[in-house]
Design a protein around this motif. Structure first.
Motif, PDB file in Angstrom:
ATOM      1  N   THR A  56      55.131  49.462  38.638  1.00  0.00           N
ATOM      2  CA  THR A  56      54.066  50.422  38.337  1.00  0.00           C
ATOM      3  C   THR A  56      53.114  49.852  37.299  1.00  0.00           C
ATOM      4  OG1 THR A  56      55.581  52.236  38.814  1.00  0.00           O
ATOM      5  CG2 THR A  56      53.604  52.771  37.564  1.00  0.00           C
ATOM      6  N   ASN A  59      50.971  47.044  38.964  1.00  0.00           N
ATOM      7  CA  ASN A  59      49.955  47.599  39.867  1.00  0.00           C
ATOM      8  C   ASN A  59      48.808  48.213  39.074  1.00  0.00           C
ATOM      9  OD1 ASN A  59      51.247  46.813  42.207  1.00  0.00           O
ATOM     10  ND2 ASN A  59      52.369  48.739  42.410  1.00  0.00           N
ATOM     11  N   ASN A  60      49.110  48.916  37.997  1.00  0.00           N
ATOM     12  CA  ASN A  60      48.069  49.487  37.144  1.00  0.00           C
ATOM     13  C   ASN A  60      47.262  48.385  36.465  1.00  0.00           C
ATOM     14  OD1 ASN A  60      46.589  51.480  35.765  1.00  0.00           O
ATOM     15  ND2 ASN A  60      47.943  51.291  33.991  1.00  0.00           N
ATOM     16  N   VAL A  62      46.607  45.400  37.627  1.00  0.00           N
ATOM     17  CA  VAL A  62      45.709  44.779  38.605  1.00  0.00           C
ATOM     18  C   VAL A  62      44.601  45.741  39.004  1.00  0.00           C
ATOM     19  CG1 VAL A  62      45.588  43.846  40.949  1.00  0.00           C
ATOM     20  CG2 VAL A  62      47.457  43.180  39.451  1.00  0.00           C
ATOM     21  N   GLN A  63      44.944  46.996  39.288  1.00  0.00           N
ATOM     22  CA  GLN A  63      43.951  47.959  39.774  1.00  0.00           C
ATOM     23  C   GLN A  63      42.913  48.314  38.717  1.00  0.00           C
ATOM     24  OE1 GLN A  63      46.232  51.233  41.250  1.00  0.00           O
ATOM     25  NE2 GLN A  63      46.822  50.167  43.130  1.00  0.00           N
ATOM     26  N   SER A  64      43.267  48.253  37.452  1.00  0.00           N
ATOM     27  CA  SER A  64      42.315  48.602  36.401  1.00  0.00           C
ATOM     28  C   SER A  64      41.409  47.431  36.023  1.00  0.00           C
ATOM     29  CB  SER A  64      43.057  49.098  35.155  1.00  0.00           C
ATOM     30  OG  SER A  64      43.815  48.045  34.595  1.00  0.00           O
ATOM     31  N   GLY A  65      41.655  46.255  36.581  1.00  0.00           N
ATOM     32  CA  GLY A  65      40.807  45.102  36.307  1.00  0.00           C
ATOM     33  C   GLY A  65      41.202  44.330  35.071  1.00  0.00           C
ATOM     34  N   GLN A  66      42.285  44.689  34.440  1.00  0.00           N
ATOM     35  CA  GLN A  66      42.702  43.979  33.236  1.00  0.00           C
ATOM     36  C   GLN A  66      43.140  42.558  33.542  1.00  0.00           C
ATOM     37  OE1 GLN A  66      45.664  46.345  31.303  1.00  0.00           O
ATOM     38  NE2 GLN A  66      44.303  48.089  31.003  1.00  0.00           N
ATOM     39  N   TRP A  68      41.561  40.474  35.402  1.00  0.00           N
ATOM     40  CA  TRP A  68      40.374  39.627  35.308  1.00  0.00           C
ATOM     41  C   TRP A  68      40.030  39.346  33.857  1.00  0.00           C
ATOM     42  CZ3 TRP A  68      39.673  37.042  39.365  1.00  0.00           C
ATOM     43  CH2 TRP A  68      39.937  37.582  40.607  1.00  0.00           C
TER      44      TRP A  68
END
Length: 87
Positions: A56, A59-60, A62-66, A68
């Motif tokens: 979890t 996934n958070n 990656v999805q939040s852009g952290q 990058w």
């Protein structure tokens, strides 16, 4: 002396015992009787996801852009270190 006699007779005593299945089937008077049909209750398998929290979090991340921001920060930090070191 009695202890030495008990220690010496232990292998013979263990060899005379029946197998564990027979012992579990016979039970002990002070213990509840567990029949072989109840063994499935003792051998249950549980579906436990040990890595659910880590999955979890990742996934958070990656999805939040952290991810990058981490990659860009590592690249900029490497370049700055290369420009500021001697040699």
């Amino acid at each position: 002396m009695v202890i030495l006699h008990l220690i010496q007779s232990t292998p013979d005593l263990l060899a005379a015992l029946p197998d564990w299945g027979t012992l579990a089937h016979l039970g002990h008077p002070s213990l509840p009787h567990i029949s072989p049909s109840d063994w499935s209750l003792l051998a249950q398998q549980f579906e436990t996801d040990v890595f659910a929290g880590a999955r979890t979090w990742f996934n958070n991340f990656v999805q939040s852009g952290q991810i990058w921001a981490l990659i860009i920060g590592i690249i900029i930090g490497y370049l700055l270190r290369g420009l500021t070191t001697y040699g």
